[in-house]
Design a protein around this motif. Structure first.
Motif, PDB file in Angstrom:
ATOM      1  N   CYS A 291      66.651 -86.940  34.887  1.00 38.18           N
ATOM      2  CA  CYS A 291      66.119 -85.966  35.850  1.00 38.18           C
ATOM      3  C   CYS A 291      66.971 -84.704  35.927  1.00 38.18           C
ATOM      4  O   CYS A 291      66.459 -83.604  36.104  1.00 38.18           O
ATOM      5  CB  CYS A 291      66.009 -86.601  37.233  1.00 38.18           C
ATOM      6  SG  CYS A 291      64.774 -87.911  37.333  1.00 38.18           S
ATOM      7  N   CYS A 310      63.910 -90.261  33.647  1.00 37.21           N
ATOM      8  CA  CYS A 310      63.024 -89.418  34.449  1.00 37.21           C
ATOM      9  C   CYS A 310      61.578 -89.870  34.225  1.00 37.21           C
ATOM     10  O   CYS A 310      61.058 -89.786  33.107  1.00 37.21           O
ATOM     11  CB  CYS A 310      63.175 -87.957  34.036  1.00 37.21           C
ATOM     12  SG  CYS A 310      61.997 -86.879  34.886  1.00 37.21           S
ATOM     13  N   ALA A 311      60.974 -90.345  35.298  1.00 36.21           N
ATOM     14  CA  ALA A 311      59.618 -90.888  35.160  1.00 36.21           C
ATOM     15  C   ALA A 311      58.551 -89.804  35.147  1.00 36.21           C
ATOM     16  O   ALA A 311      57.358 -90.082  35.027  1.00 36.21           O
ATOM     17  CB  ALA A 311      59.347 -91.881  36.287  1.00 36.21           C
ATOM     18  N   GLY A 312      59.002 -88.531  35.247  1.00 34.30           N
ATOM     19  CA  GLY A 312      58.040 -87.434  35.207  1.00 34.30           C
ATOM     20  C   GLY A 312      58.042 -86.702  33.873  1.00 34.30           C
ATOM     21  O   GLY A 312      57.306 -85.736  33.681  1.00 34.30           O
ATOM     22  N   TRP A 348      64.717 -89.359  41.497  1.00 37.66           N
ATOM     23  CA  TRP A 348      63.263 -89.140  41.465  1.00 37.66           C
ATOM     24  C   TRP A 348      62.806 -88.369  42.707  1.00 37.66           C
ATOM     25  O   TRP A 348      61.882 -87.573  42.637  1.00 37.66           O
ATOM     26  CB  TRP A 348      62.509 -90.483  41.376  1.00 37.66           C
ATOM     27  CG  TRP A 348      62.683 -91.195  40.068  1.00 37.66           C
ATOM     28  CD1 TRP A 348      63.443 -90.791  39.013  1.00 37.66           C
ATOM     29  CD2 TRP A 348      62.087 -92.442  39.681  1.00 37.66           C
ATOM     30  NE1 TRP A 348      63.365 -91.707  37.985  1.00 37.66           N
ATOM     31  CE2 TRP A 348      62.545 -92.730  38.371  1.00 37.66           C
ATOM     32  CE3 TRP A 348      61.227 -93.341  40.307  1.00 37.66           C
ATOM     33  CZ2 TRP A 348      62.148 -93.879  37.682  1.00 37.66           C
ATOM     34  CZ3 TRP A 348      60.830 -94.479  39.629  1.00 37.66           C
ATOM     35  CH2 TRP A 348      61.294 -94.758  38.319  1.00 37.66           C
ATOM     36  N   CYS A 351      63.632 -84.738  41.992  1.00 37.50           N
ATOM     37  CA  CYS A 351      63.234 -84.180  40.685  1.00 37.50           C
ATOM     38  C   CYS A 351      61.816 -83.611  40.745  1.00 37.50           C
ATOM     39  O   CYS A 351      60.872 -84.291  41.125  1.00 37.50           O
ATOM     40  CB  CYS A 351      63.329 -85.280  39.626  1.00 37.50           C
ATOM     41  SG  CYS A 351      62.665 -84.822  38.026  1.00 37.50           S
ATOM     42  N   CYS A 354      59.393 -85.570  38.458  1.00 33.47           N
ATOM     43  CA  CYS A 354      59.001 -86.873  39.021  1.00 33.47           C
ATOM     44  C   CYS A 354      58.011 -86.682  40.174  1.00 33.47           C
ATOM     45  O   CYS A 354      57.025 -87.417  40.276  1.00 33.47           O
ATOM     46  CB  CYS A 354      60.233 -87.642  39.510  1.00 33.47           C
ATOM     47  SG  CYS A 354      61.213 -88.348  38.164  1.00 33.47           S
TER      48      CYS A 354
END
Ligand SMILES: [Zn+2]
Length: 549
Positions: A291, A310-312, A348, A351, A354
């Motif tokens: 992130c 980073c899940a985004g 997250w 971010c 995210c």
């Protein structure tokens, strides 16, 4: 003369060992008597009034089956007998026409469990019939363990019938090679130790914040940048660092070799790629996947890192697809462990990428879960779908219950039994690996000053023996409890003898929970059986603890 002595003693031989008051000292020194009360204790041992089988140099192992697994079984039995008795017992594929004595291996047993076996011991033959080659292998293990490992020479096997099958299909042991690295030869020895305890699933924790150990063709940078850390903290002082570069990794050939070695011992390997937390090794190689953008470095300390994938970031999904696809190609077993534990949501929450992903997916906080927890479910679902494309199912730590659990996912319950209970109630399969009984990096003695440094806690042998997998699980949900596992995290375990010391003999206690009938549970009787198991540890050169608290 020996026969006469034996026939007068066979009736009391089971469970008591050979009578030391026998009239001929020559007989006593040349033959020990097998005791079928091994670890884990078989479900049924039925003594027979017939004459015993004498294992001597005239015996051969008959394996008529063309199945290569059965031939491996026969070769391993011959090697075990050589090690324990000094006798050369040859393997043949057709019965010898003469009246010579035989150990016959077959897969002729019909049973519900493929791991079931029956051993029939008569004066002429020992017949081990498995419901599969694995079942025959467990019969071989019981026969092997019935021998007094402290005595060489001929062995008297009292006539008997042994009928046995495991309580649980999944009998696991875990090994963390990320915090400290253990080379392939050590992993193979760990597999040998598992086989002695009738275990059949090795959970291999291959990646973490402190190092990446699995070579991948498409992503060599995970090894070149992620396998060696600049140092390690000293003891529990996280502000310290020994500044000695530390790490290691397996070659592709070593990975293949370990998989095959385990398969010969009827052990399936479950690789773990822990995500989306515990990912500093990947972030060190690819700072853009975090992130904050980093820079990151492999951790020299232990604990839970705030820095996670980073899940985004779409690139995260791309690399996870590539990594997990290759993992699926390397490991033949149907399950891959994708972690899911200890993923802080601090980054997250801050971010932009995210938060944009959360918006895009329409995730919102509710009474049960935050939108960031739901974002983790989204990542886990993605990883599950990738593996599903390759015909695999996933196992995750019990944190995967925080949000939506993928349909086929198996929950590994480590924060006690609650996760396993909740999984079963919602129709998911579960594996019990509670830290309360089976985190074997905990101390096994209250006498801490005389124990090697451990992470903390106290799990004596008796505690590991006392676990009740079905505690709190309703009868109709018990089918969802696949089995039981012990975990070995290696923050404070630097050497392989130390690994062995932490799991032995607590694995012996675990193995009775995994395999034996619950009604046979008796700690004092177990400790009696453990004495010869420890002789087997010695015979194999396995380091172990003498603590039996
Ligand atoms: Zn992010």
């Amino acid at each position: 003369m020996r026969k006469n002595i034996i026939s007068s003693l066979f009736a009391i031989a089971i469970g008591f060992g050979f009578c030391q008051g026998a009239p001929s000292s020559e007989t006593v020194t040349t033959a020990s008597t097998a005791n079928y009360e091994v670890v884990p204790i078989p479900h049924k041992i039925l003594p027979d009034r017939g004459k015993p089988f004498i294992l001597d140099a005239d015996v051969s192992i008959v394996c008529k089956n063309d199945n290569p697994q059965m031939l491996k079984n026969a070769e391993m039995l011959s090697a075990y007998l050589k090690q324990l008795t000094g006798l050369d017992i040859r393997v043949v594929n057709t019965p010898i026409a003469t009246a010579s004595k035989q150990i016959v291996l077959s897969t002729s047993l019909t049973a519900d469990s493929p791991d079931a076996y029956k051993i029939n011991i008569t004066q002429e033959a020992i017949t081990i019939s498995g419901a599969s080659p694995a079942g025959t292998f467990y019969g071989i293990q019981t026969l092997r363990k019935s021998i007094d490992a402290g005595e060489k020479g001929e062995v008297v096997f009292p006539a008997a019938v042994i009928e046995d099958a495991p309580e649980f299909a999944y009998r696991g042991a875990h090994l963390d090679v990320a915090r400290h690295f253990f080379p392939a030869d050590s992993v193979k020895k760990y597999i040998d130790m598992m086989a002695l305890h009738n275990m059949n699933r090795l959970h291999w924790h291959l990646t973490d914040d402190q190092g990446w150990r699995l070579p991948l063709k498409r992503h060599p940078e995970l090894i070149t940048k992620g396998a060696i850390r600049r140092g390690t903290c000293i003891g529990k002082d996280f502000s310290s660092c020994d500044s000695i570069p530390y790490g290691g990794f397996y070659t592709p050939a070593e990975i293949r070799d370990v998989i095959a070695y385990a398969a010969d011992r009827h052990i399936s390997i479950i690789p773990e790629i822990d995500l989306p937390g515990h990912m500093l090794a990947m972030l060190t190689a690819h700072p853009d996947l975090g992130c904050t953008g980093g820079p990151y470095e492999l951790w020299t300390i232990w604990g839970i890192s705030d820095d996670v994938l980073c899940a985004g970031n779409d690139d995260v999904y791309t690399i996870l697809d590539e990594v997990l696809s290759e993992v699926a190609e390397i490991f033949p077993y149907q399950y891959v462990h994708i972690g899911g534990d200890e993923c802080p949501k601090d980054r997250w929450k801050e971010c932009q990428k995210c938060q944009a992903k959360i918006k895009e997916l329409g995730l919102t906080d509710d009474e049960e879960f935050t939108k960031e927890q739901k974002l983790q479910s989204h990542v886990m679902k993605f990883a599950t779908d990738v593996l599903s494309r390759h015909g695999k199912k996933i196992i995750g730590w019990d944190e995967i219950l925080e949000g939506t659990v993928p349909d086929d996912a198996v929950v590994m319950s480590w924060r006690g039994s609650e996760g396993g209970k909740k999984a079963a109630e919602t129709g998911h399969d579960a594996i019990m690996a509670p830290y309360t009984h089976y985190y074997l990096d905990y101390y096994q003695s209250e006498d801490r000053e005389n124990e090697p440094l451990a992470i903390g806690g106290y799990i004596p042998l008796s505690k590991s023996y006392s676990f009740e997998p079905f505690d709190g699980i309703s009868p109709e949900n018990r089918k969802h409890i696949l089995g039981v596992q012990a975990n070995l995290w290696t923050e404070y375990i630097h050497t392989f003898p130390h690994v062995q010391y932490m799991v032995l003999p607590r694995w012996a206690a675990l193995s009775e929970v995994q395999w034996s009938a619950p009604e046979s549970r008796d700690f004092d009787a177990f400790r009696t059986r453990l004495a010869n198991m420890k002789e087997h540890y010695r015979a194999n050169g396995f380091n172990f603890s003498e603590r039996e608290e």
